[in-house]
Design an enzyme around this catalytic site. Sequence first.
Site, PDB file in Angstrom:
ATOM      1  N   CYS A 227       0.449  -1.139  -0.035  1.00 27.80           N
ATOM      2  CA  CYS A 227      -0.150   0.244  -0.285  1.00 27.80           C
ATOM      3  C   CYS A 227       0.828   1.576  -0.316  1.00 27.80           C
ATOM      4  O   CYS A 227       1.386   1.101  -1.110  1.00 27.80           O
ATOM      5  CB  CYS A 227      -0.766   0.024   1.145  1.00 27.80           C
ATOM      6  SG  CYS A 227      -2.417   1.039   0.685  1.00 27.80           S
TER       7      CYS A 227
ATOM      8  N   HIS B 161      -2.734  -5.731   1.187  1.00 27.13           N
ATOM      9  CA  HIS B 161      -2.807  -5.867   2.662  1.00 27.13           C
ATOM     10  C   HIS B 161      -2.662  -7.148   3.342  1.00 27.13           C
ATOM     11  O   HIS B 161      -3.103  -7.943   3.406  1.00 27.13           O
ATOM     12  CB  HIS B 161      -3.376  -5.328   3.688  1.00 27.13           C
ATOM     13  CG  HIS B 161      -3.578  -3.821   3.208  1.00 27.13           C
ATOM     14  ND1 HIS B 161      -2.548  -3.107   4.192  1.00 27.13           N
ATOM     15  CD2 HIS B 161      -3.317  -2.724   3.115  1.00 27.13           C
ATOM     16  CE1 HIS B 161      -1.893  -1.763   4.085  1.00 27.13           C
ATOM     17  NE2 HIS B 161      -3.195  -1.488   2.871  1.00 27.13           N
TER      18      HIS B 161
ATOM     19  N   GLU C 298      -0.777  -8.378   5.169  1.00 30.17           N
ATOM     20  CA  GLU C 298      -0.084  -8.872   6.249  1.00 30.17           C
ATOM     21  C   GLU C 298      -1.843  -8.296   7.016  1.00 30.17           C
ATOM     22  O   GLU C 298      -2.049  -8.788   8.735  1.00 30.17           O
ATOM     23  CB  GLU C 298       0.412  -7.409   6.910  1.00 30.17           C
ATOM     24  CG  GLU C 298      -0.404  -5.851   7.401  1.00 30.17           C
ATOM     25  CD  GLU C 298      -0.022  -5.513   5.607  1.00 30.17           C
ATOM     26  OE1 GLU C 298      -0.122  -6.268   5.180  1.00 30.17           O
ATOM     27  OE2 GLU C 298      -0.310  -4.551   6.143  1.00 30.17           O
TER      28      GLU C 298
END
Length: 224
Positions: free
Chosen positions: A87, A195, A197
């Site tokens: 991002c 994302h 994560e």
Amino acid sequence: MTVKVGVVTFPGSLDDRDAARAVASAGAEAVRLWHADPDLHGADAVVLPGGFSYGDYLRCGAIARFAPVMNTIIDQAEQGLPVLGICNGFQVLCESHLLPGALIRNDVRRFVCRDQRLRIEAGSVWTGDYAAGAEVVIPVKNGEGGFVADARTLDELESEGRVVARYLDGNPNGSARDIAGIRNAEGNVVGLMPHPEHAVDPLTGPGADGLGFFTSVLKALVTA
């Protein structure tokens, strides 16, 4: 062998803790890196996390590109250091010219946050654990995530197999050719707008489809 993956914190980063947790979930040691310190403290790979570095003033990632830690990362990335920009980190990589193109305001003119289906297309040190054409669900959350580049650059990315991930079931931000992530020619630098994560544990995300990005680099470094 203990693999160390550095996670950079810029002023305004907000996903650095999640990225460090994802690194640990993959079995590597997360090394916290500070934007003003050019030392990578022995990190074998680096993650540039999401957020709003330096408040996104000027342009997203434009100021972070000049942080002391980035001077080291740019130099070492050109020598093969694996780097994943997520991002805002993707925006920093484009501003650093480690990746081509730019990220602009979403075509829908609003922040988009949703679970997003993607197709993993290109191999890289960050995607080796995914089968070619694998479809995954990973969250997106951005206001300036529209990937743009001139037609020649887009054609080069396509012909050289450098589109790492592509949006499925709707393009959330107007990215050219539904591109969600790209890599450099060598495959060690990857920029991704979604994302991963936030998709490493079904308890706190839509699943664990994102964990492969972190296990991939771990295996690549161990077998190098």
